[in-house]
Design a protein around this motif. Structure first.
Motif, short mmCIF file in Angstrom:
data_model
loop_
_atom_site.label_atom_id
_atom_site.label_comp_id
_atom_site.label_asym_id
_atom_site.label_seq_id
_atom_site.Cartn_x
_atom_site.Cartn_y
_atom_site.Cartn_z
N LEU A 34 51.04 10.73 69.92
CA LEU A 34 51.87 10.15 70.97
C LEU A 34 53.26 9.80 70.45
O LEU A 34 54.27 10.05 71.12
N ALA A 35 53.31 9.26 69.23
CA ALA A 35 54.60 8.90 68.64
C ALA A 35 55.47 10.14 68.43
O ALA A 35 56.68 10.11 68.65
N PHE A 41 60.72 13.63 72.80
CA PHE A 41 61.33 13.33 74.09
C PHE A 41 62.69 12.66 73.89
O PHE A 41 63.70 13.06 74.50
N PHE A 42 62.75 11.65 73.04
CA PHE A 42 64.01 10.94 72.83
C PHE A 42 65.03 11.81 72.09
O PHE A 42 66.23 11.67 72.31
N LEU A 43 64.57 12.70 71.25
CA LEU A 43 65.49 13.64 70.61
C LEU A 43 66.10 14.57 71.65
O LEU A 43 67.31 14.82 71.64
N GLY A 44 65.28 15.07 72.57
CA GLY A 44 65.79 15.91 73.64
C GLY A 44 66.71 15.13 74.57
O GLY A 44 67.74 15.66 75.04
N LEU A 45 66.36 13.89 74.84
CA LEU A 45 67.21 13.05 75.68
C LEU A 45 68.58 12.82 75.04
O LEU A 45 69.61 12.95 75.70
N ALA A 46 68.57 12.53 73.76
CA ALA A 46 69.84 12.32 73.05
C ALA A 46 70.67 13.59 73.01
O ALA A 46 71.89 13.55 73.16
#
Length: 99
Positions: A34-35, A41-46
């Motif tokens: 999950l981590a 996800f946050f890498l793609g968001l950034a």
């Protein structure tokens, strides 16, 4: 860097001490997965929030595709001559009976 190493060593020690609890290890494995998904996800968001990255994603993706195809082709070409040596099977002689 020291913080990362501290967390890594602490996790290693905790894993060593708790290795006899398979249920807890299974939960830890799920939490780690999950981590990783959250991190991706946050890498793609950034990356999506950076217009410079989005404008260069076409050529960068193309270069990444070319590099990955070249690496795969090089690996196949280098392993091809070794395959018969490493995975040689013995042929059965005609007088051997099949059981």
């Amino acid at each position: 860097m020291q913080t990362v190493l501290l967390f890594l060593i602490t996790g290693l020690f905790a894993g060593f001490m708790l290795r006899r609890l398979p249920r807890l290890l299974h939960r830890a494995d799920q939490a780690a997965s999950l981590a990783v998904y959250l991190l991706l996800f946050f890498l793609g968001l950034a990356a999506g929030l950076q217009p410079e990255i989005l404008s260069a994603i076409g050529p960068t993706g193309f270069y990444a595709l070319i590099l990955s195809l070249a690496a795969t082709a090089g690996s196949i070409l280098l392993v091809w001559p070794l395959y018969p040596l490493l995975f040689k099977t013995q042929k059965k002689s005609p007088d051997q009976k099949i059981r």
